[in-house]
Design an enzyme around this catalytic site. Structure first.
Site, short mmCIF file in Angstrom:
data_model
loop_
_atom_site.label_atom_id
_atom_site.label_comp_id
_atom_site.label_asym_id
_atom_site.label_seq_id
_atom_site.Cartn_x
_atom_site.Cartn_y
_atom_site.Cartn_z
N CYS A 179 -3.42 -0.39 7.04
CA CYS A 179 -2.22 0.32 7.50
C CYS A 179 -2.56 1.63 8.20
CB CYS A 179 -1.30 0.58 6.31
SG CYS A 179 -1.09 -0.84 5.23
N HIS A 239 7.32 -0.57 9.50
CA HIS A 239 5.88 -0.55 9.26
C HIS A 239 5.20 -1.73 9.96
CE1 HIS A 239 2.07 0.21 7.57
NE2 HIS A 239 2.18 -0.43 6.43
#
Length: 390
Positions: free
Chosen positions: A86, A335
């Site tokens: 991420c 995200h």
């Protein structure tokens, strides 16, 4: 450190876009970044491209950076992919800064892209799960939300915090995301909504978890020798920091702190010559609500165990002393793994250049971005400042 500046930044909306490919999303973000440059930045001025992505669902694991750069006409530009879960996008920006600092480039494209909503639920869980410890967490049945749930349970047991404090993260970030036309979940929610949502992994519920999204973000960096060719409204990368930790939770010293974030923050503050008190705003990694509380403490916004006070007193609201996640954060903005870190830089650039629309802060001069990989195996922090303001 040589002076490195953000001269342009752009991103797509984050969300579910079944009619788009990872190439088309990247192209849209690239065009917006070029359009945001005050002067003219011809594509042949770009010396290097670094693209963060986990792997766009496995469709283009190899050579994904050349695949997107050739699609936008950057033929022949050295292009490489950064994968750090991420935090891939944040590390792409860091690598772009390093390329300029080294003298190998004057202008660098640092981007990120991901398509996540076209995969099955099992595939998405797999791609998220491999960002944690694979053998002893994912393959033994622990989901990614389950890993953060363990961190949340430990935090609630150790400190005077409640699940209602976790819900306050969602309420704040949804309020900000409702002002962001590019947010995936662009609606406000009440404390009751966020408290009473269906459970996901105790003590986390649905409103304590961010969505997975499609999207892309691009940042254009320039060195001090050439920045004047592109803009007079200078946003300097004043500090960069990065850290890593053991990937698996069981091997760490603490479940209630991410040491990679602490190390990255300290490095970035030291390079910038500032402390957390000098910040006007911050974009922090809130993949799960507990992550935002840990970020407050690891980045020095407050002492350990005191993050809930910042939320309860509204200090991190958009009109508070230190606004956090004016974009809506991962929780509301969304995200798309590879694009998340570069998207944080886009928000900081927009705030520092007065282009944040209805969520614009009052004349900010210094902001921080904080991007975490997986459950904290890696982290990167950038401090950006509007040069004329200091």
């Amino acid at each position: 450190m040589s002076n490195v500046y953000v001269v342009g930044a752009g991103q797509t909306a984050f969300g579910a876009f079944p009619d788009e490919s990872y190439r088309s999303l990247f192209a849209d973000a690239y065009r917006e970044a070029l359009d945001s440059v005050a002067g003219d930045l011809p594509p042949d001025a770009i010396d290097e491209a670094v693209v963060g992505t986990l792997g766009v669902g496995g469709r283009q694991l190899g050579l994904s950076a050349p695949a997107v750069t050739e699609h936008v006409g950057l033929h022949g530009v050295p292009a490489s992919r950064v994968e750090n879960a991420c935090a891939a996008g944040g590390f792409a920006v860091r690598q772009g800064v390093q390329a300029i600092e080294s003298g190998m480039a004057d202008v660098v494209l640092a981007g990120g892209v991901e398509v996540m909503t076209d995969a099955s639920a099992d595939t998405t869980k797999y791609w998220l799960g491999v960002s944690g410890e694979t053998e002893w967490e994912r393959l033994t049945g622990t989901t990614f939300s389950g890993v953060y749930a363990q961190m949340a349970r430990a935090y609630l047991d150790q400190y005077d915090a409640t699940t209602e404090d976790l819900a306050r993260v969602a309420v704040k970030n949804h309020a900000n995301g409702a002002q962001n036309p590019k947010a995936h979940l662009d609606f406000a929610c009440s404390l009751a909504d966020a408290t009473d949502a269906p459970p996901v992994a105790d003590p986390l519920n649905l409103y304590h978890c961010c969505p997975t999204s499609d999207g892309a973000a691009v940042v254009l960096l320039a060195g001090g020798d050439v920045v004047g060719e592109y803009t007079d409204d200078r946003v300097r990368v004043a500090g960069v920091g990065a850290g890593s930790d053991r990937v698996g939770l069981a091997d760490r010293d603490s479940y209630t702190s991410i040491s990679a974030s602490r190390e990255a923050g300290q490095q970035a503050y030291e390079m910038a010559g500032i402390g957390s008190d000098d910040l006007d705003f911050a974009e922090v990694h809130d993949c799960f609500a507990i992550a935002e509380l840990l970020a407050y403490e690891d980045l020095g916004f407050c002492d350990p165990g005191d993050a809930n006070r910042l939320l309860r007193e509204g200090l991190t609201d958009r009109d508070g002393d230190l606004p956090v996640n004016t974009s809506g954060g991962l929780k509301s903005k969304g995200h798309p793994i590879g694009a998340t870190g570069t998207g944080q830089i886009v928000e900081a650039f927009d705030q520092l250049t007065g282009q944040a629309g209805s969520r614009q802060l009052d004349d900010p001069t210094c902001g921080l971005t904080h991007n975490v990989g997986g459950s904290g195996g890696g982290a990167v922090v950038h401090v950006l400042e509007r040069e004329a303001g200091r």
